[in-house]
Design a protein around this motif. Structure first.
Motif, mmCIF file in Angstrom:
data_model
loop_
_atom_site.group_PDB
_atom_site.id
_atom_site.type_symbol
_atom_site.label_atom_id
_atom_site.label_comp_id
_atom_site.label_asym_id
_atom_site.label_seq_id
_atom_site.Cartn_x
_atom_site.Cartn_y
_atom_site.Cartn_z
ATOM 1 N N SER A 156 0.839 -1.211 -0.028
ATOM 2 C CA SER A 156 0.123 0.094 0.079
ATOM 3 C C SER A 156 0.861 1.348 0.095
ATOM 4 O O SER A 156 1.640 1.566 0.855
ATOM 5 C CB SER A 156 -0.770 -0.066 1.344
ATOM 6 O OG SER A 156 -1.769 1.316 1.326
ATOM 7 N N SER A 157 0.920 2.170 -1.097
ATOM 8 C CA SER A 157 1.799 3.135 -1.173
ATOM 9 C C SER A 157 1.385 4.093 -2.278
ATOM 10 O O SER A 157 0.389 3.685 -3.155
ATOM 11 C CB SER A 157 3.323 2.474 -1.566
ATOM 12 O OG SER A 157 3.094 2.210 -2.636
ATOM 13 N N GLU A 158 2.041 5.326 -2.130
ATOM 14 C CA GLU A 158 1.927 6.281 -3.428
ATOM 15 C C GLU A 158 2.270 5.736 -4.704
ATOM 16 O O GLU A 158 1.733 5.882 -5.723
ATOM 17 C CB GLU A 158 2.472 7.642 -2.933
ATOM 18 C CG GLU A 158 1.951 8.187 -1.764
ATOM 19 C CD GLU A 158 0.452 8.859 -2.326
ATOM 20 O OE1 GLU A 158 0.358 9.493 -3.661
ATOM 21 O OE2 GLU A 158 -0.565 8.707 -1.689
ATOM 22 N N LYS B 159 -0.563 3.871 -6.191
ATOM 23 C CA LYS B 159 -1.499 4.800 -6.880
ATOM 24 C C LYS B 159 -1.079 5.371 -8.271
ATOM 25 O O LYS B 159 -1.781 5.466 -9.111
ATOM 26 C CB LYS B 159 -1.625 6.076 -5.900
ATOM 27 C CG LYS B 159 -2.496 7.334 -6.396
ATOM 28 C CD LYS B 159 -2.829 8.325 -5.574
ATOM 29 C CE LYS B 159 -3.646 9.412 -6.244
ATOM 30 N NZ LYS B 159 -3.755 10.739 -5.408
ATOM 31 N N ASN C 43 -4.556 3.133 -3.489
ATOM 32 C CA ASN C 43 -3.145 2.941 -3.041
ATOM 33 C C ASN C 43 -2.758 1.443 -2.486
ATOM 34 O O ASN C 43 -1.818 1.324 -1.975
ATOM 35 C CB ASN C 43 -2.797 3.797 -1.786
ATOM 36 C CG ASN C 43 -2.967 5.125 -2.288
ATOM 37 O OD1 ASN C 43 -3.508 5.632 -3.368
ATOM 38 N ND2 ASN C 43 -2.271 6.194 -1.622
#
Length: 76
Positions: free
Chosen positions: A9-11, A14, A32
């Motif tokens: 889960s991260s930018e 995205k 994300n």
């Protein structure tokens, strides 16, 4: 080498989702997370671009998406 995993889960995820949407493969919300919709879009992109359609994000997939040139090489 797989750089993103289903738990990631991260930018960077995205950015992956945004890029897949730009290419017409992802229509979901930007979460994300490497969720099922993202993996399906990713697999479809890989298949259409002659990559191993395994739903994982490695260097070849990042390169095909133009994300390496944006500096995404790791989710650290």
């Amino acid at each position: 080498m797989e750089l993103f995993t289903p738990e990631t889960s991260s930018e960077e995820i995205k950015r992956l989702q945004e890029r897949l949407q730009e290419f017409g493969y992802y229509q979901g919300e930007f979460t994300n997370t490497l969720d099922g919709a993202t993996q399906e879009a990713l697999t479809n992109f890989q298949e259409a671009n002659g990559l191993a359609a395994d739903g994982t994000v490695g260097l070849m997939t990042l390169n095909a998406l133009g994300l390496l040139e944006l500096g995404i090489t790791d989710v650290g």
